[in-house]
Write an enzyme that holds these catalytic residues in place. Sequence first.
Site, PDB file in Angstrom:
ATOM      1  N   TYR A 125       4.397  -6.107  10.396  1.00 26.85           N
ATOM      2  CA  TYR A 125       3.253  -6.675   9.680  1.00 26.85           C
ATOM      3  C   TYR A 125       2.223  -5.608   8.959  1.00 26.85           C
ATOM      4  O   TYR A 125       1.687  -5.962   7.913  1.00 26.85           O
ATOM      5  CB  TYR A 125       2.467  -7.500  10.770  1.00 26.85           C
ATOM      6  CG  TYR A 125       1.290  -7.988  10.543  1.00 26.85           C
ATOM      7  CD1 TYR A 125       0.952  -9.144   9.664  1.00 26.85           C
ATOM      8  CD2 TYR A 125       0.024  -7.232  11.063  1.00 26.85           C
ATOM      9  CE1 TYR A 125      -0.254  -9.958   9.365  1.00 26.85           C
ATOM     10  CE2 TYR A 125      -1.326  -8.009  10.857  1.00 26.85           C
ATOM     11  CZ  TYR A 125      -1.192  -9.295   9.807  1.00 26.85           C
ATOM     12  OH  TYR A 125      -2.477  -9.800   9.486  1.00 26.85           O
TER      13      TYR A 125
ATOM     14  N   SER B 266      -3.510 -24.625   5.913  1.00 24.15           N
ATOM     15  CA  SER B 266      -3.393 -25.428   7.023  1.00 24.15           C
ATOM     16  C   SER B 266      -3.789 -25.028   8.452  1.00 24.15           C
ATOM     17  O   SER B 266      -4.043 -25.960   9.293  1.00 24.15           O
ATOM     18  CB  SER B 266      -2.000 -25.611   7.175  1.00 24.15           C
ATOM     19  OG  SER B 266      -1.341 -24.450   7.730  1.00 24.15           O
TER      20      SER B 266
ATOM     21  N   SER C 231      -6.160  -8.880   3.869  1.00 22.54           N
ATOM     22  CA  SER C 231      -5.201  -7.793   4.499  1.00 22.54           C
ATOM     23  C   SER C 231      -5.571  -7.783   6.048  1.00 22.54           C
ATOM     24  O   SER C 231      -5.676  -8.881   6.482  1.00 22.54           O
ATOM     25  CB  SER C 231      -5.562  -6.454   3.763  1.00 22.54           C
ATOM     26  OG  SER C 231      -5.013  -5.435   4.426  1.00 22.54           O
TER      27      SER C 231
ATOM     28  N   LYS D 279       0.789  -5.386   5.002  1.00 19.33           N
ATOM     29  CA  LYS D 279      -0.679  -5.202   4.828  1.00 19.33           C
ATOM     30  C   LYS D 279      -1.213  -3.970   4.300  1.00 19.33           C
ATOM     31  O   LYS D 279      -2.007  -3.894   3.261  1.00 19.33           O
ATOM     32  CB  LYS D 279      -1.396  -5.406   6.180  1.00 19.33           C
ATOM     33  CG  LYS D 279      -1.347  -6.768   6.659  1.00 19.33           C
ATOM     34  CD  LYS D 279      -1.668  -8.009   5.674  1.00 19.33           C
ATOM     35  CE  LYS D 279      -1.519  -9.534   6.404  1.00 19.33           C
ATOM     36  NZ  LYS D 279      -1.960 -10.564   5.184  1.00 19.33           N
TER      37      LYS D 279
END
Length: 294
Positions: free
Chosen positions: A156, A10, A142, A160
């Site tokens: 976050y 998106s 990643s 990752k």
Amino acid sequence: MKNILLTGSSSGFGKVTAQVLAADGHHVFATMRNTETKNRIPAQHLTDWAELHNLQLTVLDLDVTSDDSAECAMHEIAGRTGGKIDVLVNNAGVGYLGLNETLSVSQMERMFQVNVIGPDRMIKHVLPYMHQREKGLIINLSGTASRIPLPVMGAYSATKAALDALTISYYYELASAGIGIALVQPGMFPSTNLITNQPVPANPEVTDLYGYEMELVRESIVEKYKPGPFKPEPIEVAYAIRDIIRAPSAFRSLWTIVQGGVKEQSVRHINQATRELVDSFLQVAGVVHEVDIR
């Protein structure tokens, strides 16, 4: 032409990657959540753009945190392609810039569901089709944050780092099945919606319990994610993904760093050390497998 399933289309990396790959002659199944509501406009924009340029790009609704949604999307894609799914690009993700304590346990769990379990869910859904043809390619997005767990980016970075570890393990497992997997590690890119789409912290009041230097760190990182002159553009990541798909499997790197910043070489060293650790264990076990890292 390859049939490519792309998640998180998106905005940001996903949107421009869908366009770059379609322009490169592939049939892109650009997936996103809420194509009839929240993401109706970006979904229609991609559809209109593809029609204008006479390219093969199909927008589908897909929530990577839902088994039912993934199964429904896979069934439609398989029906349209005769089960020939060449590439999966796991791009969907969510970020957060803030103290770890400000997130609730459920918010942290949500981040892992989107950034780690989601990609694994999609891998497990495409692998039966790839195993049937004994070929295929999976690309996971990643980030250099997986190697640099900065304050206020802990949640976050943790997701990752988990995705990195999972992908590396998959790399060695899938090699004997003729299926490739690769990691793309972008640095700090503006215009990726990391800030605008991040969750609203459940416990913002605990920020007052921390030293002011943590806010200075957060402000410094936020600045790097703001668009501006001489800053990297998301299309660079899209081109990196395109080049990975184009590359013959024998010349494909496990890691591709894109605009890693001043510490890019350090990230390369960590990647190299990871390779050496895994390879040394496999050699002891009697397995020799070379991984190309550039």
